[in-house]
Design an enzyme around this catalytic site. Structure first.
Site, short mmCIF file in Angstrom:
data_model
loop_
_atom_site.label_atom_id
_atom_site.label_comp_id
_atom_site.label_asym_id
_atom_site.label_seq_id
_atom_site.Cartn_x
_atom_site.Cartn_y
_atom_site.Cartn_z
N CYS A 53 40.34 63.27 113.43
CA CYS A 53 41.38 62.26 113.19
C CYS A 53 40.83 60.85 113.40
CB CYS A 53 42.56 62.51 114.14
SG CYS A 53 43.92 61.39 113.84
N CYS A 55 42.51 58.11 113.85
CA CYS A 55 43.46 57.20 114.49
C CYS A 55 43.44 57.29 116.02
CB CYS A 55 44.87 57.49 113.98
SG CYS A 55 44.96 57.58 112.19
N CYS A 72 41.62 67.41 111.52
CA CYS A 72 42.77 67.39 110.60
C CYS A 72 42.88 68.72 109.85
CB CYS A 72 42.60 66.24 109.61
SG CYS A 72 44.12 65.82 108.75
N CYS A 74 45.54 68.39 112.68
CA CYS A 74 45.40 68.56 114.13
C CYS A 74 46.46 69.50 114.73
CB CYS A 74 45.50 67.20 114.78
SG CYS A 74 47.10 66.40 114.50
N CYS A 83 52.39 63.63 112.40
CA CYS A 83 51.11 62.99 112.11
C CYS A 83 51.20 61.53 112.51
CB CYS A 83 50.80 63.12 110.62
SG CYS A 83 49.40 62.12 110.10
FE1 SF4 Z 1 45.27 62.63 112.33
FE2 SF4 Z 1 47.49 63.16 111.01
FE3 SF4 Z 1 45.33 64.56 110.47
FE4 SF4 Z 1 46.62 64.88 112.78
S1 SF4 Z 1 47.39 65.37 110.78
S2 SF4 Z 1 44.42 64.70 112.48
S3 SF4 Z 1 47.34 62.81 113.22
S4 SF4 Z 1 45.57 62.38 110.13
#
Ligand code: SF4
Length: 112
Positions: A53, A55, A72, A74, A83
């Site tokens: 991820c 972020c 991802c 996740c 998310c």
């Molecule tokens: Fe990041 Fe969203 Fe992927 Fe989870 S689902 S790893 S929060 S981009």
């Protein structure tokens, strides 16, 4: 920051489109949001071999990749359809918070 390869960008773009359809979520209505996150995921494939991820901050990305919790899609996405990167959202473009547990920190962030 290096631009990830077109191959990895396409790989992640395909993945997110398929995962959104499979999970009953939507890609963000602002395409630039999706593009930035997809690029970050592709960059991590090149850095650590997995779409970690983009972020979060990780003191040790290699160690984090081995834990798999932020690969991802996740653990939070798998468990709650949530998310925090806004890659996968509701049809109206808002974050999917419906399935978050009562004590999840993001419930407070969103004032739920
Ligand atoms: Fe990041 Fe969203 Fe992927 Fe989870 S689902 S790893 S929060 S981009």
């Amino acid at each position: 920051m290096d631009q990830p390869s077109e191959k990895n960008i396409m790989k992640m773009r395909n993945f997110v489109e398929k995962f959104a359809a499979k999970s009953g979520t939507y890609l963000h209505p602002d395409r630039t949001v999706t593009d930035v996150v997809v690029e970050g995921l592709a960059r991590h494939i090149e850095e650590v071999g997995k779409p970690l991820c983009p972020c979060n901050f990780y003191p040790d990305k290699q160690a984090e990749a081995k834990l798999r919790r932020w690969i991802c899609a996740c653990d939070e996405m798998q468990a709650y359809k949530y998310c925090h990167c806004l890659l996968f959202v509701r049809e109206d473009g808002l974050s999917m918070t419906e399935y978050l547990p009562d004590d999840h920190e993001c419930r407070q962030i969103y004032g739920l």
